[in-house]
Design an enzyme around this catalytic site. Structure first.
Site, mmCIF file in Angstrom:
data_model
loop_
_atom_site.group_PDB
_atom_site.id
_atom_site.type_symbol
_atom_site.label_atom_id
_atom_site.label_comp_id
_atom_site.label_asym_id
_atom_site.label_seq_id
_atom_site.Cartn_x
_atom_site.Cartn_y
_atom_site.Cartn_z
ATOM 1 N N TYR A 273 17.535 -64.768 -42.521
ATOM 2 C CA TYR A 273 16.534 -63.757 -42.846
ATOM 3 C C TYR A 273 16.694 -63.365 -44.311
ATOM 4 C CZ TYR A 273 16.099 -63.161 -37.757
ATOM 5 O OH TYR A 273 15.915 -63.356 -36.411
ATOM 6 N N THR B 103 -4.575 -61.452 -26.348
ATOM 7 C CA THR B 103 -5.991 -61.668 -26.658
ATOM 8 C C THR B 103 -6.669 -60.306 -26.625
ATOM 9 O OG1 THR B 103 -6.664 -61.862 -24.350
ATOM 10 C CG2 THR B 103 -5.874 -63.878 -25.422
#
Length: 290
Positions: free
Chosen positions: A66, A221
């Protein structure tokens, strides 16, 4: 005086011989955009880490990839020397390229280098828990993990790693890893809409192995998001709060590592995860995955 972490939602879980709060903290968002480079607000990033520990969190998830190296260096600057109760979990098996990609790096020499890089950047003599990252940026991929996992077992036997886990793994890879050496956690994508690991979670709970979901809101969604919004509106809560609370109530072996670069948002996540969901709420949320 009461122990601070008992006030965090979900209580605790034991990773091998390490007791951690089920509500943890994921450090990935402390790096710059696309998890590359330094944070825009370095002092703010340090403040979030210190606040997490002050609030009683004893499980911080990170990786030397990271930044790269950025989050580990922030953790070291903010928290070293580390409280005895704090356990830092890292992962190996991928690196970063100049374009911000995540090329795999699971050859034995790659893994040895990454383990030593994590030890150096975190300023530790031994890593509490190392996850082997499998698959690729598209998700888990089939194939044997034996060579890579056995390399980490060797490093564990050398005293550089206390406990092992796997990440981005198929169920078959979980089984293969358990046949080589004990694992204490599996870290996969899982949320209200992506429940492909339901059976695995229940199996791991029976085995006493933690399951650590990433992307707790990922992949919704608009229709599924609308269903989550309806429950959140009824409870006068945020969607994130409902999603985190659902995960904690889904199974006692689920550990949370939501990330944020804001101390206010950190506190909101903790409060939200403590939301109590009714049977009606849970039934409505379960319908999202169907």
């Amino acid at each position: 005086m009461s122990t601070p972490f008992l006030s965090l939602p979900g209580g605790t879980w034991t990773l091998g011989d390490l007791t951690v709060t089920r509500f943890g903290y994921g450090a990935m968002q402390l790096a710059g955009p696309w998890v590359m480079g330094p944070p825009a607000d370095r002092e703010g990033a340090l403040a979030v880490l210190r606040e997490a520990v002050a609030l009683g969190i004893t499980h911080i998830d990170t990786s030397d990839a990271y930044g790269p190296r950025v989050t580990n260096e922030l953790i070291r600057e903010a928290l070293h020397p580390y409280p005895q109760s704090l356990h830092i979990v890292t992962k190996v098996g991928a690196t970063r390229d100049e374009q911000g990609g995540w090329p795999t790096a699971r050859r034995p020499e790659d893994l040895r280098r990454q383990v030593h890089d994590n030890l150096k950047s975190l300023r530790l003599d031994v890593l509490d828990l190392v996850n082997l990252r499998l698959g690729d940026a598209e998700g888990p991929q089939p194939g044997s993990l034996a060579e890579a996992f056995e390399t980490l077992v060797e490093l564990q036997q050398q005293g550089l790693i206390r406990h092992l886990g796997i990440s981005n793994a198929t169920e078959e890879q979980v089984t293969e890893a358990q046949g080589i050496a004990p694992i204490v956690c599996v870290q996969n994508m899982y949320n209200l809409a992506h429940r492909h690991d339901d059976k695995l979670i229940d199996r791991l709970a029976t085995d006493g192995v933690a399951y650590v979901p990433f992307f707790p809101l990922g992949g919704f969604t608009p229709l599924q998001s609308s269903a989550l919004s309806a429950v959140a509106a009824r409870l006068e809560a945020t969607q994130m709060s409902v999603a985190l609370a659902w995960l904690l109530q889904r199974s006692p072996n689920i550990l949370l590592i939501p990330g944020t670069s804001s101390t206010a948002h950190l506190r909101q996540n903790i409060a939200g995860a403590g939301l109590s969901l009714s049977h009606e709420d849970l039934t409505e949320l379960d319908d999202i995955s169907r």
